[in-house]
Scaffold this motif. Structure first.
Motif, PDB file in Angstrom:
ATOM      1  N   THR A  19      86.054  74.496 -57.767  1.00 41.76           N
ATOM      2  CA  THR A  19      85.874  74.662 -59.207  1.00 41.76           C
ATOM      3  C   THR A  19      86.455  75.990 -59.669  1.00 41.76           C
ATOM      4  N   ALA A  20      86.253  77.048 -58.883  1.00 42.56           N
ATOM      5  CA  ALA A  20      86.792  78.363 -59.237  1.00 42.56           C
ATOM      6  C   ALA A  20      88.317  78.344 -59.226  1.00 42.56           C
ATOM      7  N   VAL A  21      88.904  77.733 -58.228  1.00 41.64           N
ATOM      8  CA  VAL A  21      90.366  77.651 -58.151  1.00 41.64           C
ATOM      9  C   VAL A  21      90.908  76.837 -59.320  1.00 41.64           C
ATOM     10  N   GLY A  47     105.087  92.292 -80.876  1.00 49.73           N
ATOM     11  CA  GLY A  47     103.944  93.035 -80.367  1.00 49.73           C
ATOM     12  C   GLY A  47     102.619  92.327 -80.470  1.00 49.73           C
ATOM     13  N   ARG A  48     102.598  91.094 -80.947  1.00 47.89           N
ATOM     14  CA  ARG A  48     101.339  90.353 -81.025  1.00 47.89           C
ATOM     15  C   ARG A  48     101.044  89.697 -79.682  1.00 47.89           C
ATOM     16  N   PRO A  49      99.888  89.985 -79.107  1.00 48.00           N
ATOM     17  CA  PRO A  49      99.556  89.322 -77.839  1.00 48.00           C
ATOM     18  C   PRO A  49      99.225  87.855 -78.081  1.00 48.00           C
ATOM     19  N   PRO A  50      99.512  87.003 -77.122  1.00 49.90           N
ATOM     20  CA  PRO A  50      99.149  85.586 -77.268  1.00 49.90           C
ATOM     21  C   PRO A  50      97.630  85.440 -77.254  1.00 49.90           C
ATOM     22  N   VAL A  51      97.159  84.387 -77.860  1.00 44.58           N
ATOM     23  CA  VAL A  51      95.723  84.133 -77.930  1.00 44.58           C
ATOM     24  C   VAL A  51      95.324  83.168 -76.818  1.00 44.58           C
ATOM     25  N   VAL A  52      94.346  83.580 -76.046  1.00 46.44           N
ATOM     26  CA  VAL A  52      93.779  82.725 -75.007  1.00 46.44           C
ATOM     27  C   VAL A  52      92.361  82.386 -75.455  1.00 46.44           C
ATOM     28  N   PRO A  53      92.046  81.098 -75.558  1.00 49.97           N
ATOM     29  CA  PRO A  53      90.703  80.727 -76.001  1.00 49.97           C
ATOM     30  C   PRO A  53      89.625  81.351 -75.118  1.00 49.97           C
ATOM     31  N   PRO A  54      88.635  81.983 -75.728  1.00 51.37           N
ATOM     32  CA  PRO A  54      87.559  82.611 -74.950  1.00 51.37           C
ATOM     33  C   PRO A  54      86.856  81.640 -74.008  1.00 51.37           C
ATOM     34  N   ALA A  55      86.788  80.368 -74.375  1.00 50.56           N
ATOM     35  CA  ALA A  55      86.105  79.387 -73.524  1.00 50.56           C
ATOM     36  C   ALA A  55      86.825  79.214 -72.189  1.00 50.56           C
ATOM     37  N   VAL A  56      88.151  79.312 -72.195  1.00 54.26           N
ATOM     38  CA  VAL A  56      88.913  79.164 -70.951  1.00 54.26           C
ATOM     39  C   VAL A  56      88.635  80.339 -70.022  1.00 54.26           C
ATOM     40  N   LEU A  57      88.615  81.542 -70.580  1.00 60.62           N
ATOM     41  CA  LEU A  57      88.311  82.729 -69.785  1.00 60.62           C
ATOM     42  C   LEU A  57      86.870  82.693 -69.284  1.00 60.62           C
ATOM     43  N   ALA A  58      85.944  82.295 -70.141  1.00 57.06           N
ATOM     44  CA  ALA A  58      84.533  82.220 -69.748  1.00 57.06           C
ATOM     45  C   ALA A  58      84.331  81.195 -68.631  1.00 57.06           C
ATOM     46  N   GLU A  59      85.051  80.069 -68.703  1.00 54.22           N
ATOM     47  CA  GLU A  59      84.939  79.051 -67.655  1.00 54.22           C
ATOM     48  C   GLU A  59      85.374  79.621 -66.307  1.00 54.22           C
ATOM     49  N   ALA A  60      86.471  80.362 -66.301  1.00 54.34           N
ATOM     50  CA  ALA A  60      86.960  80.948 -65.054  1.00 54.34           C
ATOM     51  C   ALA A  60      85.974  81.981 -64.516  1.00 54.34           C
ATOM     52  N   GLU A  61      85.451  82.832 -65.387  1.00 53.30           N
ATOM     53  CA  GLU A  61      84.483  83.843 -64.951  1.00 53.30           C
ATOM     54  C   GLU A  61      83.223  83.202 -64.389  1.00 53.30           C
ATOM     55  N   GLN A  62      82.725  82.170 -65.053  1.00 56.59           N
ATOM     56  CA  GLN A  62      81.514  81.494 -64.586  1.00 56.59           C
ATOM     57  C   GLN A  62      81.760  80.817 -63.236  1.00 56.59           C
ATOM     58  N   ALA A  63      82.900  80.186 -63.092  1.00 66.65           N
ATOM     59  CA  ALA A  63      83.215  79.510 -61.827  1.00 66.65           C
ATOM     60  C   ALA A  63      83.330  80.508 -60.683  1.00 66.65           C
ATOM     61  N   ALA A 117      81.794  83.398 -60.509  1.00 65.89           N
ATOM     62  CA  ALA A 117      80.436  83.866 -60.225  1.00 65.89           C
ATOM     63  C   ALA A 117      79.667  82.841 -59.402  1.00 65.89           C
ATOM     64  N   GLN A 118      79.765  81.570 -59.763  1.00 67.49           N
ATOM     65  CA  GLN A 118      79.035  80.528 -59.039  1.00 67.49           C
ATOM     66  C   GLN A 118      79.546  80.350 -57.613  1.00 67.49           C
ATOM     67  N   ALA A 119      80.807  80.684 -57.391  1.00 69.77           N
ATOM     68  CA  ALA A 119      81.368  80.579 -56.037  1.00 69.77           C
ATOM     69  C   ALA A 119      81.129  81.847 -55.234  1.00 69.77           C
ATOM     70  N   GLY A 120      80.488  82.844 -55.850  1.00 67.06           N
ATOM     71  CA  GLY A 120      80.216  84.096 -55.149  1.00 67.06           C
ATOM     72  C   GLY A 120      81.454  84.957 -54.979  1.00 67.06           C
ATOM     73  N   LEU A 121      82.437  84.791 -55.857  1.00 62.95           N
ATOM     74  CA  LEU A 121      83.701  85.506 -55.722  1.00 62.95           C
ATOM     75  C   LEU A 121      83.896  86.595 -56.778  1.00 62.95           C
ATOM     76  N   THR A 122      82.911  86.819 -57.620  1.00 65.86           N
ATOM     77  CA  THR A 122      83.027  87.869 -58.625  1.00 65.86           C
ATOM     78  C   THR A 122      83.152  89.217 -57.944  1.00 65.86           C
ATOM     79  N   GLY A 123      84.171  89.973 -58.346  1.00 67.75           N
ATOM     80  CA  GLY A 123      84.378  91.300 -57.773  1.00 67.75           C
ATOM     81  C   GLY A 123      85.048  91.281 -56.415  1.00 67.75           C
ATOM     82  N   ASN A 124      85.405  90.117 -55.940  1.00 66.49           N
ATOM     83  CA  ASN A 124      86.060  90.012 -54.640  1.00 66.49           C
ATOM     84  C   ASN A 124      87.391  89.283 -54.815  1.00 66.49           C
ATOM     85  N   GLU A 125      88.258  89.916 -55.596  1.00 67.26           N
ATOM     86  CA  GLU A 125      89.541  89.299 -55.920  1.00 67.26           C
ATOM     87  C   GLU A 125      90.389  89.038 -54.680  1.00 67.26           C
TER      88      GLU A 125
END
Length: 79
Positions: free
Chosen positions: A12-14, A38-54, A56-64
């Motif tokens: 799920t994290a991958v 100079g305008r940065p592209p917009v990435v939906p916050p939900a996509v980033l949140a999904e990756a962060e949550q996944a 965390a659930q896989a125990g990989l937060t902070g262990n890039e």
């Protein structure tokens, strides 16, 4: 060819990371205006949140390092 056996949470994290990566690439590809605007592209916050949550659930937060090693093993770069 997949050489690693991932847990459901690791898979799920991958998958969430790959969706985030494709979203960012697509945002850069369709960024409006001239390239030097100079305008940065917009990435939906939900996509980033999904990756962060996944991660965390896989125990990989902070262990890039472990995550990218896992990603490379499961989904090697194309030649």
């Amino acid at each position: 060819m997949h050489t690693a056996v991932l847990t459901d949470r690791e898979r799920t994290a991958v998958q969430a990371y790959l969706r985030l990566l494709h979203t960012v690439r697509a945002a850069f590809d369709v960024a409006p205006g001239p390239p030097d605007a100079g305008r940065p592209p917009v990435v939906p916050p939900a996509v980033l949140a999904e990756a962060e949550q996944a991660l965390a659930q896989a125990g990989l937060t902070g262990n890039e390092e472990a995550f990218f090693r896992l990603l490379h093993t499961w989904c090697p770069p194309e030649p």
